[in-house]
Write a protein that holds these residues in place. Structure first.
Motif, PDB file in Angstrom:
ATOM      1  N   VAL A 129      50.244  39.758  34.182  1.00 53.69           N
ATOM      2  CA  VAL A 129      49.646  38.303  34.159  1.00 53.69           C
ATOM      3  C   VAL A 129      49.746  37.750  35.550  1.00 53.69           C
ATOM      4  CG1 VAL A 129      49.911  36.183  33.370  1.00 53.69           C
ATOM      5  CG2 VAL A 129      50.666  38.114  31.777  1.00 53.69           C
ATOM      6  N   SER A 130      48.534  37.362  35.924  1.00 45.10           N
ATOM      7  CA  SER A 130      48.390  36.439  37.078  1.00 45.10           C
ATOM      8  C   SER A 130      49.054  35.083  36.978  1.00 45.10           C
ATOM      9  CB  SER A 130      47.056  36.404  37.618  1.00 45.10           C
ATOM     10  OG  SER A 130      46.838  35.999  38.973  1.00 45.10           O
ATOM     11  N   LEU A 131      50.045  34.621  37.890  1.00 46.86           N
ATOM     12  CA  LEU A 131      50.731  33.650  37.771  1.00 46.86           C
ATOM     13  C   LEU A 131      50.307  32.705  39.097  1.00 46.86           C
ATOM     14  CD1 LEU A 131      54.251  34.887  36.789  1.00 46.86           C
ATOM     15  CD2 LEU A 131      52.257  34.247  35.342  1.00 46.86           C
ATOM     16  N   ALA A 132      50.806  31.334  38.787  1.00 45.34           N
ATOM     17  CA  ALA A 132      50.243  30.253  39.947  1.00 45.34           C
ATOM     18  C   ALA A 132      51.744  30.226  40.874  1.00 45.34           C
ATOM     19  CB  ALA A 132      50.263  29.174  39.487  1.00 45.34           C
ATOM     20  N   ALA A 133      51.744  30.040  41.995  1.00 45.54           N
ATOM     21  CA  ALA A 133      52.826  29.877  43.133  1.00 45.54           C
ATOM     22  C   ALA A 133      53.447  28.833  42.744  1.00 45.54           C
ATOM     23  CB  ALA A 133      52.255  30.024  44.396  1.00 45.54           C
ATOM     24  N   ASN A 134      54.822  28.859  42.827  1.00 43.08           N
ATOM     25  CA  ASN A 134      55.701  27.789  42.818  1.00 43.08           C
ATOM     26  C   ASN A 134      55.769  26.994  41.562  1.00 43.08           C
ATOM     27  OD1 ASN A 134      56.504  28.121  45.883  1.00 43.08           O
ATOM     28  ND2 ASN A 134      54.601  27.324  46.188  1.00 43.08           N
ATOM     29  N   THR A 135      55.865  27.880  40.623  1.00 41.38           N
ATOM     30  CA  THR A 135      55.643  27.199  39.269  1.00 41.38           C
ATOM     31  C   THR A 135      56.461  27.766  38.308  1.00 41.38           C
ATOM     32  OG1 THR A 135      52.976  26.977  39.499  1.00 41.38           O
ATOM     33  CG2 THR A 135      54.004  26.883  37.289  1.00 41.38           C
ATOM     34  N   THR A 136      57.297  27.145  37.365  1.00 45.95           N
ATOM     35  CA  THR A 136      58.318  27.413  36.499  1.00 45.95           C
ATOM     36  C   THR A 136      57.836  27.898  35.444  1.00 45.95           C
ATOM     37  OG1 THR A 136      59.943  26.183  37.665  1.00 45.95           O
ATOM     38  CG2 THR A 136      60.588  26.755  35.263  1.00 45.95           C
ATOM     39  N   TYR A 137      58.043  29.009  34.758  1.00 45.60           N
ATOM     40  CA  TYR A 137      57.452  29.664  33.487  1.00 45.60           C
ATOM     41  C   TYR A 137      58.820  29.862  32.476  1.00 45.60           C
ATOM     42  CZ  TYR A 137      52.860  30.461  35.894  1.00 45.60           C
ATOM     43  OH  TYR A 137      51.781  30.429  36.636  1.00 45.60           O
ATOM     44  N   THR A 138      58.329  30.093  31.210  1.00 45.22           N
ATOM     45  CA  THR A 138      59.138  30.657  30.280  1.00 45.22           C
ATOM     46  C   THR A 138      58.487  31.687  29.546  1.00 45.22           C
ATOM     47  OG1 THR A 138      60.432  28.523  29.836  1.00 45.22           O
ATOM     48  CG2 THR A 138      60.478  30.097  28.024  1.00 45.22           C
ATOM     49  N   TRP A 139      59.206  32.803  29.464  1.00 47.08           N
ATOM     50  CA  TRP A 139      58.584  34.003  28.677  1.00 47.08           C
ATOM     51  C   TRP A 139      59.899  34.306  27.660  1.00 47.08           C
ATOM     52  CZ3 TRP A 139      60.127  39.772  30.094  1.00 47.08           C
ATOM     53  CH2 TRP A 139      59.203  40.458  29.370  1.00 47.08           C
ATOM     54  N   SER A 140      59.078  34.379  26.269  1.00 51.59           N
ATOM     55  CA  SER A 140      59.806  34.715  25.101  1.00 51.59           C
ATOM     56  C   SER A 140      59.326  35.770  24.303  1.00 51.59           C
ATOM     57  CB  SER A 140      59.978  33.262  24.727  1.00 51.59           C
ATOM     58  OG  SER A 140      58.708  33.007  24.013  1.00 51.59           O
ATOM     59  N   PHE A 141      59.918  36.303  23.312  1.00 49.71           N
ATOM     60  CA  PHE A 141      59.326  37.307  22.574  1.00 49.71           C
ATOM     61  C   PHE A 141      60.699  37.425  21.521  1.00 49.71           C
ATOM     62  CE2 PHE A 141      61.286  39.683  25.995  1.00 49.71           C
ATOM     63  CZ  PHE A 141      62.218  40.504  25.381  1.00 49.71           C
ATOM     64  N   TYR A 142      60.024  38.298  20.239  1.00 48.82           N
ATOM     65  CA  TYR A 142      61.095  38.433  19.234  1.00 48.82           C
ATOM     66  C   TYR A 142      61.326  39.923  19.421  1.00 48.82           C
ATOM     67  CZ  TYR A 142      59.930  34.039  17.072  1.00 48.82           C
ATOM     68  OH  TYR A 142      59.776  32.573  17.188  1.00 48.82           O
ATOM     69  N   ALA A 143      62.690  40.451  18.993  1.00 53.48           N
ATOM     70  CA  ALA A 143      63.291  41.576  19.287  1.00 53.48           C
ATOM     71  C   ALA A 143      63.949  41.788  17.799  1.00 53.48           C
ATOM     72  CB  ALA A 143      64.016  41.990  20.232  1.00 53.48           C
ATOM     73  N   SER A 183      64.589  34.574  25.366  1.00 63.12           N
ATOM     74  CA  SER A 183      63.866  33.728  26.188  1.00 63.12           C
ATOM     75  C   SER A 183      64.372  33.605  27.705  1.00 63.12           C
ATOM     76  CB  SER A 183      63.809  32.353  25.468  1.00 63.12           C
ATOM     77  OG  SER A 183      63.077  31.421  26.360  1.00 63.12           O
ATOM     78  N   VAL A 184      63.590  33.381  28.585  1.00 63.24           N
ATOM     79  CA  VAL A 184      64.007  33.487  30.032  1.00 63.24           C
ATOM     80  C   VAL A 184      63.225  32.643  30.910  1.00 63.24           C
ATOM     81  CG1 VAL A 184      62.740  35.703  30.709  1.00 63.24           C
ATOM     82  CG2 VAL A 184      64.838  35.050  32.087  1.00 63.24           C
ATOM     83  N   THR A 185      63.774  31.835  31.595  1.00 61.21           N
ATOM     84  CA  THR A 185      62.643  30.928  32.471  1.00 61.21           C
ATOM     85  C   THR A 185      62.998  31.260  33.823  1.00 61.21           C
ATOM     86  OG1 THR A 185      63.053  28.987  30.784  1.00 61.21           O
ATOM     87  CG2 THR A 185      62.563  28.487  33.156  1.00 61.21           C
ATOM     88  N   PHE A 186      61.963  31.202  34.516  1.00 62.98           N
ATOM     89  CA  PHE A 186      61.970  31.687  35.903  1.00 62.98           C
ATOM     90  C   PHE A 186      60.995  30.794  37.023  1.00 62.98           C
ATOM     91  CE2 PHE A 186      58.851  34.169  33.925  1.00 62.98           C
ATOM     92  CZ  PHE A 186      57.937  34.498  34.799  1.00 62.98           C
ATOM     93  N   THR A 187      61.222  30.659  38.190  1.00 64.01           N
ATOM     94  CA  THR A 187      60.132  30.165  39.119  1.00 64.01           C
ATOM     95  C   THR A 187      59.535  30.972  39.989  1.00 64.01           C
ATOM     96  OG1 THR A 187      61.459  27.799  38.926  1.00 64.01           O
ATOM     97  CG2 THR A 187      60.033  27.992  40.483  1.00 64.01           C
ATOM     98  N   THR A 188      58.189  30.965  40.172  1.00 66.49           N
ATOM     99  CA  THR A 188      57.658  31.926  41.125  1.00 66.49           C
ATOM    100  C   THR A 188      57.857  31.541  42.467  1.00 66.49           C
ATOM    101  OG1 THR A 188      55.648  30.496  40.843  1.00 66.49           O
ATOM    102  CG2 THR A 188      55.852  32.460  39.347  1.00 66.49           C
TER     103      THR A 188
END
Length: 399
Positions: A129-143, A183-188
């Motif tokens: 996935v192409s992400l924007a610079a200096n932006t915070t995202y949350t990635w989540s999924f079910y396992a 779920s995990v949150t990170f900043t580019t």
């Protein structure tokens, strides 16, 4: 008289139709809340399954086992084919991971979850996935567990920033018997761009596990977690924000005294520089004679204001407990204002300012219409009283 008798409005997360959450009291419909959300959304239903709800229908969510009205901000799922890991266009099984579609019942109650089998000691699968610079995202999924004894995720930027999320085990977060949302949150960084999302990056571990419901969203400042699931196929999908309002209730709200009560939960970040104000209350279209409770940065807040915009009572001394339900009430009456939380009187004011009879709406924001310091969180009940309750009654109400 009991509190139930005294209450003029009681609204719970119960019966609804598209555009309306019914109030228990009054039963005439005069104080039913008008719900607004211009897209569909999802919720966890009483059976524990994720299901879609119609445009403008309230999200009565049972994630915690008890029905709650979920008021959410807007969000967009950027991860494609969120339920189809066998889609070769967007999901790359990579080395030594075999995806077999529709092998077990997913969190939506249908047999559409894929099994991922690792057959070599070096295994990985990913989506780019192409992400924007200096932006915070949350990635989540079910396992869901299978025979694998560990599971690791990795979020790795291929454009110069390196790993946003290093190879991290999430096996301990997976229930031994059912589905778990990871779920995990990170900043580019400044490069961003092409970023590989690996839900499986597990050297040395063989076996299989089940995966479903992938979501990548720009992190919302009002929350510290993922939002409700947004399914996708070949394109990103957006969900608009929810809100509620009920106008024309000046005859129900106390003109010179009363109490506003709510049992609510927030999902906050814990950093005042990030967290936004998030309020619900009683007021009018001119933003006068306000009675508000909610969140102010990292603190719970309650305040009243007169028609001139002056604070009669203002208290934000209690730290927000993220995801924990609290019971808050604000009492207003000339010379007798108070803020209560969880059975304790937090603040008082003997300001003798007369509160004029201008408030005519129940609303999920600060402004008299909408759009300013919107409430985002979960609500179990809202109640309105047109008289100032006693300390004993407020203790009982908020305990």
């Amino acid at each position: 008289m009991t509190l139930l008798d005294d209450a003029k409005v009681i609204t719970t997360a119960n019966s609804y139709k598209a555009g309306t959450l019914y109030s228990i009291k009054p039963d005439s419909g005069a104080c039913d809340l008008d719900i607004a959300r211009s897209t569909t959304a999802t919720r966890v239903n009483p059976a524990g399954n994720i299901e879609s709800v119609a445009i403008n229908a309230p999200q009565i969510d049972y994630t915690d086992g008890c029905g709650c009205l979920w008021i959410e901000p807007a969000s967009t799922n950027l991860m494609l084919y969120s339920e189809e890991l066998d889609n070769a266009t967007n999901w790359k099984p990579g080395d030594n991971v075999v995806v077999t579609a529709n092998q077990t019942t997913s969190p939506d109650g249908t047999e559409n979850a894929d099994v991922c089998t690792v057959d070599h000691t070096s295994a990985q699968m990913y989506q780019n996935v192409s992400l924007a610079a200096n932006t915070t995202y949350t990635w989540s999924f079910y396992a869901k567990r299978g025979t694998m004894t560990d599971a690791k995720m990795l979020v790795n930027n291929r454009n110069g920033d390196g790993a946003y999320v290093s190879r991290t085990s999430y096996y301990s977060q997976i229930s031994a018997t059912g589905w778990s949302r990871i779920s995990v949150t990170f900043t580019t960084g400044s490069n961003a761009g092409d970023t590989f999302f690996y839900p499986i990056q597990v050297p040395g571990v063989l076996g299989y596990m089940f995966l479903w419901g992938f979501q990548l969203e720009v992190h919302t400042a009002d929350l510290n977690k993922e939002t409700s699931y947004i399914p996708t196929t070949s394109a990103a999908v957006s969900r608009t924000a929810s809100s509620f309002i009920k106008t024309g209730v000046s005859g129900t709200i106390g003109s010179s005294e009363g109490v506003y009560f709510a049992e609510i939960a927030y999902f906050h970040n814990g950093t005042s520089a990030i967290d936004a104000q998030s309020l619900i209350g009683l007021n009018d279209s001119n933003n006068d004679a306000i009675y508000q409770i909610g969140k102010w940065g990292t603190s719970f807040i309650a305040f009243t204001r007169d028609n001139a915009g002056n604070n009669v009572l203002f208290s934000n001394s209690v730290t927000v407990a993220s995801e924990a339900f609290v019971k808050m009430a604000i009492k207003y009456k000339a010379g007798d204002h108070a803020y209560w939380k969880d059975g304790v009187e937090i603040a008082t004011s003997t300001d003798a300012t007369a509160i004029p009879a201008t408030q005519d709406r129940i609303i999920s924001s600060y402004k008299g219409n909408s759009g300013f310091w919107e409430f985002y969180g979960k609500i179990r009940t809202l109640q309105v009283y047109n008289t100032a309750l006693s300390d004993a009654q407020l203790t009982s109400l908020t305990s």
